[in-house]
Design an enzyme around this catalytic site. Structure first.
Site, PDB file in Angstrom:
ATOM      1  N   ASP A   1      41.003  51.196  38.459  1.00 48.56           N
ATOM      2  CA  ASP A   1      41.323  50.907  39.861  1.00 48.56           C
ATOM      3  C   ASP A   1      40.413  51.684  40.815  1.00 48.56           C
ATOM      4  O   ASP A   1      40.879  52.335  41.756  1.00 48.56           O
ATOM      5  CB  ASP A   1      42.783  51.251  40.170  1.00 48.56           C
ATOM      6  CG  ASP A   1      43.746  50.737  39.113  1.00 48.56           C
ATOM      7  OD1 ASP A   1      43.520  49.626  38.618  1.00 48.56           O
ATOM      8  OD2 ASP A   1      44.715  51.456  38.792  1.00 48.56           O
TER       9      ASP A   1
ATOM     10  N   GLU B   1      47.390  40.916  42.072  1.00 46.60           N
ATOM     11  CA  GLU B   1      47.480  42.323  42.482  1.00 46.60           C
ATOM     12  C   GLU B   1      46.091  42.835  42.854  1.00 46.60           C
ATOM     13  O   GLU B   1      45.109  42.089  42.851  1.00 46.60           O
ATOM     14  CB  GLU B   1      48.080  43.172  41.356  1.00 46.60           C
ATOM     15  CG  GLU B   1      47.228  43.232  40.090  1.00 46.60           C
ATOM     16  CD  GLU B   1      47.849  44.050  38.975  1.00 46.60           C
ATOM     17  OE1 GLU B   1      49.050  44.338  39.042  1.00 46.60           O
ATOM     18  OE2 GLU B   1      47.117  44.391  38.015  1.00 46.60           O
TER      19      GLU B   1
ATOM     20  N   HIS C   1      40.493  44.850  39.616  1.00 45.35           N
ATOM     21  CA  HIS C   1      40.893  45.886  40.578  1.00 45.35           C
ATOM     22  C   HIS C   1      39.684  46.595  41.195  1.00 45.35           C
ATOM     23  O   HIS C   1      39.386  47.746  40.908  1.00 45.35           O
ATOM     24  CB  HIS C   1      41.833  46.909  39.955  1.00 45.35           C
ATOM     25  CG  HIS C   1      42.673  47.571  41.015  1.00 45.35           C
ATOM     26  ND1 HIS C   1      44.041  47.554  40.979  1.00 45.35           N
ATOM     27  CD2 HIS C   1      42.327  48.212  42.150  1.00 45.35           C
ATOM     28  CE1 HIS C   1      44.508  48.190  42.053  1.00 45.35           C
ATOM     29  NE2 HIS C   1      43.479  48.599  42.773  1.00 45.35           N
TER      30      HIS C   1
ATOM     31  N   ARG D   1      39.477  52.060  30.670  1.00 43.44           N
ATOM     32  CA  ARG D   1      38.996  51.199  31.742  1.00 43.44           C
ATOM     33  C   ARG D   1      38.000  52.031  32.549  1.00 43.44           C
ATOM     34  O   ARG D   1      38.365  53.025  33.172  1.00 43.44           O
ATOM     35  CB  ARG D   1      40.157  50.714  32.611  1.00 43.44           C
ATOM     36  CG  ARG D   1      41.052  49.712  31.900  1.00 43.44           C
ATOM     37  CD  ARG D   1      42.173  49.225  32.788  1.00 43.44           C
ATOM     38  NE  ARG D   1      43.168  50.260  33.017  1.00 43.44           N
ATOM     39  CZ  ARG D   1      44.231  50.106  33.815  1.00 43.44           C
ATOM     40  NH1 ARG D   1      44.409  48.973  34.473  1.00 43.44           N
ATOM     41  NH2 ARG D   1      45.107  51.074  33.961  1.00 43.44           N
TER      42      ARG D   1
END
Length: 327
Positions: free
Chosen positions: A19, A200, A264, A297
């Site tokens: 993110d 999202e 994201h 990630r």
């Protein structure tokens, strides 16, 4: 865990930072992201975007031991609003780990790396809104347009496993909305419904009078991908019919180039005005256990290309792994 695939494209910019959010203010670049332990908020600062990779990382806030903001500290974003620094983030509770809600920190001084951060509590909905932030709510971002600040976030509705939608509202202040929520997008298409039905992670980029919102869809494994909305800046941003939703995702898994589950993202600019997209992805396909707790990630940086009326009939950003920077 399946075998890591390494290619000429997928060397991480910053490892194990999901993110990722980057902004450039007062000639400095700032970076924050979700950390694998989901227990704190970190910041980096550098003179250049590339310099963030090796910049010192400091912890500006840690989770509570119990109650609100004690579990799943997710997706922080750093924003300079009206000369003051704020961090928007989501957090749950140790006694109810999926009771995720949006919270706010404020810096007490002008230096977000050195000055103290204080808690301002949960984001407040408008007085005529009885729905917002009553369910699983996260991934908030803010943007400025035509003299007004807007707040965009993801929130789950319905029953059972629930569905995550994106909403928008105008802001009264950095801590309160002035209008009730407006639905921007719900998972309509098959590529938004792989695993859990999810929209999202909104991110905003503006160019030549148009506003684009990218967002992430589906579960956080290999099917995670980026979709996009757009609107003319002269339109009413709170009119859901004025927004255009792309029929197909704008960034997806590419096994040959070694990117799995991209999503994201955030946007910033290089000093020459080039737009760049910062996003996360994994280097492998299969994940053991719950994908939320897989730490790998990584953050990447991609140059954004723009179409024009001569090739696609309308202005829009284009995302290609061939444009990955800082390899």
């Amino acid at each position: 865990m399946s075998t890591v695939i390494t290619t000429e494209y997928n060397t991480p910019f910053i490892e194990q930072r999901a993110d990722p959010y980057v902004c450039c203010e007062n000639g400095k670049y700032y970076f924050t992201a979700s950390v694998p332990a989901y227990d704190s908020i970190v910041l980096r600062r550098a003179d250049t975007l590339e310099g963030l990779a090796a910049a010192e990382e400091i912890t500006v806030w840690k989770k509570h031991e119990s109650g609100e903001m004690s579990k799943h500290i997710w997706a922080p974003e750093l924003h300079l609003m009206n000369g003051e620094w704020y961090i928007y983030f989501a957090g749950g509770r140790t006694d109810d780990i999926w009771a995720i809600r949006p919270f706010i920190l404020k810096c007490t001084g002008s230096d977000p790396m050195k000055d103290t951060w204080i808690e301002l509590g949960k984001m407040q909905r408008s007085d005529d809104d009885i729905y917002s932030f009553e369910a699983f709510s996260l991934d908030s971002t803010v943007f400025f347009h035509n003299g007004e600040w807007y707040y965009v976030w993801a929130e789950k509705v319905s029953v059972g496993i629930q569905i995550s939608n994106l909403y928008i509202a105008r802001m009264e202040s950095p801590t309160k909305l002035s209008t009730a929520q407006v639905l921007l997008t719900t998972p309509d298409y098959d590529w938004e419904r792989q695993g859990i039905w999810v929209n999202e992670g909104p991110a905003v980029i503006q160019k030549d009078g148009k506003i684009f919102i990218t967002y992430s869809a589906s579960s956080t494994g290999e099917y995670y991908c980026m979709g996009m909305l757009s609107i003319d800046g002269s339109a009413d941003l709170l009119d859901p019919r004025a927004w255009k939703k792309e029929r197909y995702p704008v960034l997806v898994t590419d096994k040959e180039k070694g990117f799995f589950g991209p999503g994201h993202n955030s946007f910033t600019k290089l000093p020459d005005g080039t737009d760049v997209c910062i996003f996360h992805a994994r280097q492998y396909e299969k994940i053991e256990g719950n994908s939320l707790y897989d730490p790998n990630r990584h953050a990447y940086v991609m140059k954004v290309q723009w179409t024009d009326s001569s090739d696609h009939g309308e202005l829009r950003p284009v995302f290609k792994y061939e444009n990955i920077l800082f390899q």
